[in-house]
Design a protein around this motif. Structure first.
Motif, short mmCIF file in Angstrom:
data_model
loop_
_atom_site.label_atom_id
_atom_site.label_comp_id
_atom_site.label_asym_id
_atom_site.label_seq_id
_atom_site.Cartn_x
_atom_site.Cartn_y
_atom_site.Cartn_z
N GLU A 81 53.89 6.90 65.46
CA GLU A 81 53.55 8.22 65.98
C GLU A 81 54.13 8.42 67.38
N GLY A 82 54.04 7.37 68.20
CA GLY A 82 54.57 7.48 69.55
C GLY A 82 56.07 7.74 69.58
N GLN A 83 56.81 7.07 68.69
CA GLN A 83 58.25 7.28 68.65
C GLN A 83 58.59 8.67 68.13
N HIS A 84 57.77 9.20 67.24
CA HIS A 84 57.98 10.57 66.77
C HIS A 84 57.95 11.54 67.96
N PHE A 85 56.99 11.35 68.85
CA PHE A 85 56.89 12.24 70.02
C PHE A 85 58.04 12.00 70.99
N ASN A 87 61.03 11.26 70.11
CA ASN A 87 62.15 11.97 69.49
C ASN A 87 62.06 13.48 69.73
N LEU A 88 60.84 14.01 69.70
CA LEU A 88 60.67 15.44 69.99
C LEU A 88 61.06 15.74 71.44
N TRP A 89 60.68 14.84 72.34
CA TRP A 89 61.05 15.03 73.75
C TRP A 89 62.58 14.99 73.90
N GLN A 90 63.22 14.05 73.21
CA GLN A 90 64.68 13.96 73.32
C GLN A 90 65.36 15.19 72.71
N LEU A 91 64.78 15.72 71.65
CA LEU A 91 65.29 16.98 71.10
C LEU A 91 65.21 18.09 72.13
N GLU A 92 64.06 18.17 72.82
CA GLU A 92 63.88 19.21 73.83
C GLU A 92 64.84 19.02 75.00
N ARG A 93 65.07 17.75 75.39
CA ARG A 93 66.02 17.49 76.47
C ARG A 93 67.44 17.91 76.05
N ARG A 94 67.77 17.69 74.79
CA ARG A 94 69.10 18.11 74.33
C ARG A 94 69.23 19.62 74.38
N LEU A 209 62.68 1.38 63.67
CA LEU A 209 62.51 2.76 64.14
C LEU A 209 63.84 3.29 64.67
N VAL A 210 64.09 4.57 64.42
CA VAL A 210 65.35 5.19 64.85
C VAL A 210 65.03 6.31 65.83
N THR A 211 65.76 6.33 66.94
CA THR A 211 65.54 7.36 67.94
C THR A 211 66.28 8.64 67.57
N PHE A 212 65.97 9.73 68.27
CA PHE A 212 66.64 11.00 68.03
C PHE A 212 68.15 10.86 68.25
N ARG A 213 68.54 9.96 69.16
CA ARG A 213 69.97 9.75 69.45
C ARG A 213 70.56 8.65 68.57
N SER A 214 69.90 8.36 67.45
CA SER A 214 70.39 7.38 66.47
C SER A 214 70.53 5.98 67.06
N SER A 215 69.59 5.62 67.90
CA SER A 215 69.60 4.30 68.50
C SER A 215 68.35 3.53 68.09
N ARG A 216 68.05 2.43 68.79
CA ARG A 216 66.98 1.53 68.40
C ARG A 216 65.84 1.56 69.42
N VAL A 217 64.74 0.92 69.05
CA VAL A 217 63.56 0.84 69.90
C VAL A 217 63.32 -0.62 70.26
N PHE A 218 63.28 -0.92 71.56
CA PHE A 218 63.04 -2.28 72.04
C PHE A 218 61.78 -2.29 72.89
N PRO A 219 60.83 -3.17 72.59
CA PRO A 219 59.58 -3.20 73.34
C PRO A 219 59.71 -3.85 74.71
N GLY A 220 58.73 -3.56 75.56
CA GLY A 220 58.59 -4.22 76.85
C GLY A 220 57.18 -4.76 77.00
N ALA A 221 57.02 -5.72 77.91
CA ALA A 221 55.71 -6.33 78.13
C ALA A 221 55.48 -6.53 79.62
N PHE A 222 55.29 -5.41 80.30
CA PHE A 222 54.94 -5.44 81.72
C PHE A 222 54.06 -4.23 81.99
N SER A 223 53.72 -3.95 83.23
CA SER A 223 52.76 -2.86 83.41
C SER A 223 53.10 -1.89 84.54
N PHE A 224 54.03 -2.25 85.47
CA PHE A 224 54.21 -1.45 86.67
C PHE A 224 52.82 -1.32 87.31
#
Length: 338
Positions: A81-85, A87-94, A209-224
């Motif tokens: 679900e998070g990646q779906h959103f 992708n919607l943001w990236q569509l809007e940025r485009r 998972l595929v991004t709106f720009r036809s790329s990949r999703v890589f996780p992170g494990a930190f917090s800022f």
């Protein structure tokens, strides 16, 4: 850890010339220089919140395996679900692009492709979500396994009631959780194994998972700083953490729970394979450098060497301050790692 990071980039499909020329794009996120239109910390996932939702939504299993199975399903659902959103943001940025044209001119291969960064002109366009509070989940599942499934001192329902009431009138149980249940960071089998399982689940949830720009999703494990912000909106957790307290800050143990020395902490933090976590991994380590001696310096260097040789990605070392020591005198349970 330059060697491990370079190999991780190569394993992700990048040529060696790109893999050897990378940058920490803001804090710890790994991206090839001058070629990346990546989205980092997009979004942050509150892992303890996911566990709480599983427990509160009628979990009735009778084993830790059943709990892990349900948690994995919920995690995969949230990430999809998070990646779906995203992708919607990236569509809007485009559609309504906002980045500087100059930035696109300086990014390979925007000019060659005739596309801005927001249109996907960069060579690499990964999305890198960040997973916060994993160590809280490890310790929580270990505590549930001991108190509910093995010792049967609590039922799942009574455990949920206890954390919903922020451990009110249950301080003795909370102390048992803190002092007598397994905790990640002490190089003991149960929590080391849980770390391998949970980080593997995160990797699996992002794989495919595929991004709106036809790329990949890589996780992170930190917090800022998000371990504090997300902690403010999170109920008490089964690992003995009170409501609104900060979550753990990165892929290191929950603060104060690694009580068997820094060598054990290093060994635990390097149990799982971090190669897929190009979204960034941060391991925080507190060392006491008072009365600094040549032996202490050499011992600290040895710890760093072991961390790197075992495949650790980034180690952030902090020195203990007088203020921290004074706080430890007032609140010893928060500083067991000292």
């Amino acid at each position: 850890n330059d060697e491990e990071i370079t190999q991780a980039l190569i394993r992700s499909g990048k040529p060696a010339s790109h893999a050897r020329n990378y940058v920490h794009s803001s804090c710890v996120e790994i991206t090839p220089c001058g070629r990346s239109g990546v989205w980092v910390t997009s979004p942050y996932y509150n892992c303890p919140q996911i566990l709480l939702s599983v427990l509160k939504n009628g979990f009735e299993g009778d084993s830790v395996e059943a709990l892990l199975t349900v948690f994995q399903k919920e995690l995969e659902k949230r990430v999809k679900e998070g990646q779906h959103f995203q992708n919607l943001w990236q569509l809007e940025r485009r559609r309504n692009g906002g980045e500087s044209i100059l930035v696109s001119c300086l990014m390979d291969d925007c000019l060659k492709r005739g596309k801005s960064i927001d249109e996907g002109g960069a060579i690499y366009n990964e999305v890198m979500p960040d997973f916060v509070g994993v160590s809280n989940v490890i310790d929580s599942i270990a505590a549930i396994n001991q108190l509910v499934f093995r010792e049967k001192r609590l039922s799942i329902k009574s455990y949920i009631n206890m954390i919903e009431n922020n451990y009110q009138n249950n301080e003795a149980i909370r102390k048992t959780i803190i002092n007598h249940c397994p905790h990640f960071g002490n190089n003991e089998p149960e929590t080391n194994s849980l770390a391998v399982r949970l980080y593997g689940m995160i990797e699996d949830a992002c794989r495919g998972l595929v991004t709106f720009r036809s790329s990949r999703v890589f996780p992170g494990a930190f917090s800022f700083y998000m371990h504090e912000e997300l902690g403010k909106e999170t109920l008490a957790t089964p690992d003995g953490r009170f409501s609104s307290e900060a979550l753990n800050a990165g892929a290191d143990p929950v603060s104060g729970r690694d009580t068997h020395g820094v060598t054990s902490t290093i060994l635990s933090m390097t149990q799982w394979d971090a190669h897929a976590f190009l979204g960034g991994v941060a391991n925080n380590l507190n060392l006491n450098f008072s009365d600094l001696s040549d032996e202490k310096i050499e011992n600290a260097c040895a710890l760093v060497r072991v961390y790197m040789e075992r495949g650790g990605v980034e180690l952030q070392v902090s020195c203990v301050t007088c203020e921290t020591l004074e706080d430890a005198m007032r609140h010893p349970e928060k500083h067991g790692d000292l």
